[in-house]
Design a protein around this motif. Sequence first.
Motif: not given
Length: 176
Positions: A12-18, A113-115, A117-123, A126-132
């Motif tokens: 998934l996006p944010g799973s740590g692949k990079s 949590r990662r997404l 706390s990270s810069k979601v503008q690169n994703r 997920f922009q504009g979404l809260d943690q839930g």
Amino acid sequence: MSKNLKVVLVGLPGSGKSTFGRQLAQELGFPYLDLDQVIEEKYQNKIPEIFSIYGEGKFREWESKTLEELLDRDQPFVLASGGGAPCFNDNMELINSKAISVYLDVPLESISRRLQSSKVQNRPMFQGLDQGEITLKLKSLLVSRESFYNQAKIKLSGEDFFAELLMYELINLLKS
């Protein structure tokens, strides 16, 4: 270890692949590649722009073509795939036929949590979404993608793939 070994990380996006991919490549002494970055360089546009200008269908076509070109190279590497890459155009079958696939299976709450706390503008997804909302989006993605991810040859589960023990266990698996 084969001089042409290719390792493709899926999840998934944010799973740590990079992050994991860079570390694994360094440990193996291989080049590190990010599929999205290769696509951006090749087609001279950022991924969100490609989606906006050409649509998802064209992006998935270019993604598959680029993936196949990379896998046909006569050199080893570690590749971080895009989160959706294995799920379209028989890409997971292609990956498994030409590389060692590794599924990074991380708990959704950790990714959320990662997404957040990270810069979601690169994703943009997920922009504009809260943690839930991020967690709900991730659950939806997991439902539609997990059957592809589970086809990977190696599955690493948990939150911390960067632990030395896991890294060396994976390297030993890749060497065998």
